[in-house]
Design a protein around this motif. Sequence first.
Motif, mmCIF file in Angstrom:
data_model
loop_
_atom_site.group_PDB
_atom_site.id
_atom_site.type_symbol
_atom_site.label_atom_id
_atom_site.label_comp_id
_atom_site.label_asym_id
_atom_site.label_seq_id
_atom_site.Cartn_x
_atom_site.Cartn_y
_atom_site.Cartn_z
ATOM 1 N N SER A 141 0.620 -1.225 -0.219
ATOM 2 C CA SER A 141 -0.101 0.180 0.018
ATOM 3 C C SER A 141 0.709 1.470 -0.195
ATOM 4 O O SER A 141 0.045 2.555 -0.022
ATOM 5 N N GLY A 142 2.327 1.365 0.353
ATOM 6 C CA GLY A 142 2.551 2.436 0.156
ATOM 7 C C GLY A 142 4.238 1.930 0.825
ATOM 8 O O GLY A 142 5.151 0.974 1.307
ATOM 9 N N GLY A 143 5.032 3.301 0.642
ATOM 10 C CA GLY A 143 7.040 3.217 1.375
ATOM 11 C C GLY A 143 6.879 2.341 2.808
ATOM 12 O O GLY A 143 7.006 1.444 3.331
ATOM 13 N N THR A 144 6.018 3.215 3.173
ATOM 14 C CA THR A 144 5.612 2.407 4.377
ATOM 15 C C THR A 144 5.770 0.611 5.429
ATOM 16 O O THR A 144 5.842 0.113 5.878
ATOM 17 N N GLU A 145 4.585 0.674 4.550
ATOM 18 C CA GLU A 145 3.943 -0.865 4.992
ATOM 19 C C GLU A 145 5.337 -1.712 3.736
ATOM 20 O O GLU A 145 5.966 -2.549 4.128
ATOM 21 N N SER A 146 6.092 -0.970 2.229
ATOM 22 C CA SER A 146 6.898 -2.234 2.172
ATOM 23 C C SER A 146 8.206 -2.288 3.387
ATOM 24 O O SER A 146 9.043 -3.071 3.302
ATOM 25 N N ILE A 147 8.225 -1.025 3.632
ATOM 26 C CA ILE A 147 9.458 -1.262 4.659
ATOM 27 C C ILE A 147 9.358 -1.643 5.529
ATOM 28 O O ILE A 147 9.887 -2.047 6.219
ATOM 29 N N ILE A 148 7.947 -1.848 6.300
ATOM 30 C CA ILE A 148 7.850 -2.315 7.271
ATOM 31 C C ILE A 148 7.525 -3.341 7.180
ATOM 32 O O ILE A 148 8.682 -4.785 7.943
ATOM 33 N N MET A 153 10.089 0.447 -2.976
ATOM 34 C CA MET A 153 10.062 1.415 -4.778
ATOM 35 C C MET A 153 8.619 1.586 -4.619
ATOM 36 O O MET A 153 8.071 0.572 -4.848
ATOM 37 N N ASP A 154 8.962 2.971 -4.055
ATOM 38 C CA ASP A 154 7.064 3.081 -4.763
ATOM 39 C C ASP A 154 6.681 3.419 -6.038
ATOM 40 O O ASP A 154 7.138 4.631 -7.044
ATOM 41 N N LEU A 155 5.184 2.961 -6.222
ATOM 42 C CA LEU A 155 4.999 3.354 -7.820
ATOM 43 C C LEU A 155 3.755 4.559 -7.822
ATOM 44 O O LEU A 155 3.647 5.653 -8.850
ATOM 45 N N HIS A 156 3.618 5.517 -6.349
ATOM 46 C CA HIS A 156 2.480 6.605 -6.424
ATOM 47 C C HIS A 156 3.890 7.270 -6.165
ATOM 48 O O HIS A 156 3.154 8.691 -5.841
ATOM 49 N N LYS A 157 4.726 7.055 -6.589
ATOM 50 C CA LYS A 157 5.424 8.718 -6.433
ATOM 51 C C LYS A 157 5.812 8.705 -8.087
ATOM 52 O O LYS A 157 4.783 9.391 -8.719
ATOM 53 N N TYR A 158 7.355 8.573 -8.292
ATOM 54 C CA TYR A 158 6.880 8.951 -9.725
ATOM 55 C C TYR A 158 6.927 8.320 -10.733
ATOM 56 O O TYR A 158 6.898 8.242 -11.926
ATOM 57 N N ALA A 210 18.142 5.841 -1.935
ATOM 58 C CA ALA A 210 18.420 6.015 -3.064
ATOM 59 C C ALA A 210 16.766 6.605 -4.248
ATOM 60 O O ALA A 210 16.571 6.188 -4.365
ATOM 61 N N VAL A 211 16.404 7.552 -3.512
ATOM 62 C CA VAL A 211 17.507 8.464 -2.865
ATOM 63 C C VAL A 211 16.734 8.705 -1.199
ATOM 64 O O VAL A 211 15.799 8.512 -1.086
ATOM 65 N N SER A 212 17.597 10.320 -0.679
ATOM 66 C CA SER A 212 17.107 10.207 0.315
ATOM 67 C C SER A 212 15.359 11.347 0.772
ATOM 68 O O SER A 212 16.351 11.833 -0.477
ATOM 69 N N TYR A 213 14.634 11.545 0.405
ATOM 70 C CA TYR A 213 13.946 12.001 1.174
ATOM 71 C C TYR A 213 14.331 13.480 1.022
ATOM 72 O O TYR A 213 14.287 14.715 0.042
ATOM 73 N N ALA A 214 15.085 14.381 2.265
ATOM 74 C CA ALA A 214 15.347 15.272 2.767
ATOM 75 C C ALA A 214 16.369 15.743 1.731
ATOM 76 O O ALA A 214 16.434 17.438 1.191
ATOM 77 N N VAL A 225 17.882 -1.023 0.863
ATOM 78 C CA VAL A 225 17.632 -0.493 -0.083
ATOM 79 C C VAL A 225 16.826 0.060 -0.308
ATOM 80 O O VAL A 225 15.718 -0.376 -0.926
ATOM 81 N N ASP A 226 16.569 1.465 0.159
ATOM 82 C CA ASP A 226 15.028 2.034 0.375
ATOM 83 C C ASP A 226 15.147 2.830 -1.242
ATOM 84 O O ASP A 226 15.796 4.264 -1.392
ATOM 85 N N GLY A 227 13.950 2.420 -2.037
ATOM 86 C CA GLY A 227 14.023 2.807 -3.095
ATOM 87 C C GLY A 227 12.777 4.082 -3.814
ATOM 88 O O GLY A 227 12.367 3.744 -4.156
ATOM 89 N N CYS A 228 12.138 4.169 -2.551
ATOM 90 C CA CYS A 228 10.929 4.130 -2.381
ATOM 91 C C CYS A 228 10.432 5.932 -3.060
ATOM 92 O O CYS A 228 9.537 5.875 -4.225
ATOM 93 N N MET A 229 11.657 6.851 -2.621
ATOM 94 C CA MET A 229 11.429 7.761 -3.993
ATOM 95 C C MET A 229 12.272 7.946 -5.210
ATOM 96 O O MET A 229 11.568 8.635 -6.043
ATOM 97 N N GLY A 230 13.237 7.486 -5.373
ATOM 98 C CA GLY A 230 13.855 7.515 -5.912
ATOM 99 C C GLY A 230 13.911 6.212 -6.606
ATOM 100 O O GLY A 230 14.485 6.088 -8.504
ATOM 101 N N ALA A 250 17.711 8.094 6.696
ATOM 102 C CA ALA A 250 16.805 7.099 6.559
ATOM 103 C C ALA A 250 15.813 7.675 6.666
ATOM 104 O O ALA A 250 15.839 8.216 8.058
ATOM 105 N N HIS A 251 14.464 7.479 6.120
ATOM 106 C CA HIS A 251 12.943 7.665 5.916
ATOM 107 C C HIS A 251 12.715 6.992 7.609
ATOM 108 O O HIS A 251 12.879 6.250 7.867
ATOM 109 N N ALA A 252 11.671 8.027 8.245
ATOM 110 C CA ALA A 252 11.591 8.098 9.744
ATOM 111 C C ALA A 252 10.465 6.714 9.816
ATOM 112 O O ALA A 252 9.719 5.964 10.623
HETATM 113 C C1 LIG Z 1 12.574 7.599 0.667
HETATM 114 C C2 LIG Z 1 11.439 7.221 1.598
HETATM 115 N N1 LIG Z 1 11.398 6.216 1.864
HETATM 116 C C3 LIG Z 1 10.289 5.779 2.438
HETATM 117 C C4 LIG Z 1 8.854 7.037 2.364
HETATM 118 C C5 LIG Z 1 7.718 6.687 2.489
HETATM 119 O O1 LIG Z 1 6.462 5.927 1.357
HETATM 120 P P1 LIG Z 1 4.917 5.936 1.923
HETATM 121 O O2 LIG Z 1 4.582 7.702 2.022
HETATM 122 O O3 LIG Z 1 4.943 5.845 0.671
HETATM 123 O O4 LIG Z 1 4.674 5.566 2.965
HETATM 124 C C6 LIG Z 1 8.813 7.885 1.758
HETATM 125 C C7 LIG Z 1 7.937 9.445 1.601
HETATM 126 O O5 LIG Z 1 8.300 10.327 1.055
HETATM 127 C C8 LIG Z 1 10.814 8.433 1.319
HETATM 128 O O6 LIG Z 1 10.487 9.302 0.498
#
Ligand SMILES: Cc1ncc(COP(=O)(O)O)c(C=O)c1O
Length: 488
Positions: free
Chosen positions: A102-109, A247-252, A186-190, A213-218, A136-138
């Motif tokens: 459902s999203g980056g957070t679920e993938s990471i969990i 890797m998130d599809l709901h971003k880029y 890859a990449v860091s959000y901030a 490797v967190d490729g949610c954003m990149g 690293a993302h929260a």
């Molecule tokens: C690098 C990175 N990881 C994880 C996430 C979390 O993704 P989500 O908001 O889809 O749970 C984000 C969200 O911006 C992100 O930028």
Amino acid sequence: MSTPSEFKTLPAHGLARDELFARMESFRREDIDWRSGRAWAYVFDPGEEAREVIKRAYMMYLTENGLDPTAFPSLLTMEREVVSISAAHLRAGPEVVGNFTSGGTESIILATKAARDFARATRGVERGAIVLPTTAHAAFHKAAHYLGLDTVLVDVDPDSFRAVPAALEAAALELGERCVMVVASAVSYAHCVVDPVPEIAAICERHGWWLHVDGCMGGFLLPYFRRLGREHPDFDFSVPGVSSMSMDLHKYAFAAKGASVVLYRDKSLRRHQIFSCANWTGYTISNATVQSSKSGGPVAAAWAVLHHFGDAGYMKIAEALLAATDRVRTWVEAQPDLQALGRSDMSHVAFASDSIDLFALVDAMNQRGWYVQAQLSYGNSPANVHLCLNPESLRWLDDLLADFETCIEQVRETKPGPLLAMIEGALGQVDLEAIDDQTLRQMLEMAGAGGGEIGGDRADVSRVLDRLPASLRARILTEFMNESYRRA
Ligand SMILES: Cc1ncc(COP(=O)(O)O)c(C=O)c1O
């Protein structure tokens, strides 16, 4: 005790459709106006035509239930194809497997759970810990919190904001057997940079540590940037030693929200993600993801948007984003008041300032109808303004930069209001660790953010939060949310 009539209850009879939608339209009035294209956070809008495709696909599968892939094999087919496309995009070998989430957070969990349970099964680790660069993302902190893991935070390089491989190694060595996962972005959000994944992966391989490797954003956009000539460290499954990726599809990739993938080097790692239960009187459960019942809409919309754009369509978007990113960077670098942070390996730009109040700048911009985001200082990263570039916003670039220049002049003389001085004075006299929830609520009231609403000066609220230690910031935000999600 309150009577039900004090709160919103079900209408006695259903509302007429016109009234119902009129009310919902009225709820929207205070929302970010992303449709105008003036939001530089939260929204990844590929434009009208793709939006129509996404909506139609989503609606086709709105009511199908992803709970049981044997009942709706079409959902399984689309998930398999989406995962396969994603794996190929990340240069995966034939053994790589994954799931739609459902999203980056679920993938990471899920990846964190898999790493935890892998360590438990193979090494008997009782209470593990994950090693995180401060960038690293929260969501990793959330995963650790939910899964009973500890976190060890490691500073990044103060100039590049990339993770430092030797520092991650030292932290993980100190944990010894308890290290269940090391993380790179890859990449860091901030700061929008790719961590030196090949070096980190080599270290992890040598010691037998799980590397996520967190490729949610990149993950989705970076390969296009590389094909357009933008260099960055390798970060995907082509690098030996990468155990899992998100890797998130709901971003880029512009899918409807609720679309991400989590991938593993092979099934022996992914096994630890799956939860099955036969210990109750109902239907036996076997879930690959956190959600059980779930709409088929997100996976259908993700499948549709990937096939709508195809490789050439995404390349065209990437070209526009890359050119715009360079343009914003060049502008930032020409501003005597601003300092760009990191290198923008992709399409975000963050800038700090040592001469003007950035929180006032963000407020001034947002009062002009933009939505730009302030990031608080943390570790060696100063407070900054963060812009996330979005295809539908690029037509506003000239206006955005012109307004920034006007607002920089407008806030040049702005000094923090008395609230900050008051809080700073108070901070010297109290034991921050001993502050109780009641006092926290009073602090929120003083800052004009009582009752779960930001009524006062937003810049002031940001300044106060920025001044507080992270643990207190988090408690204040929890208190704010607890007030905010109240009954209507
Ligand atoms: C690098 C990175 N990881 C994880 C996430 C979390 O993704 P989500 O908001 O889809 O749970 C984000 C969200 O911006 C992100 O930028």
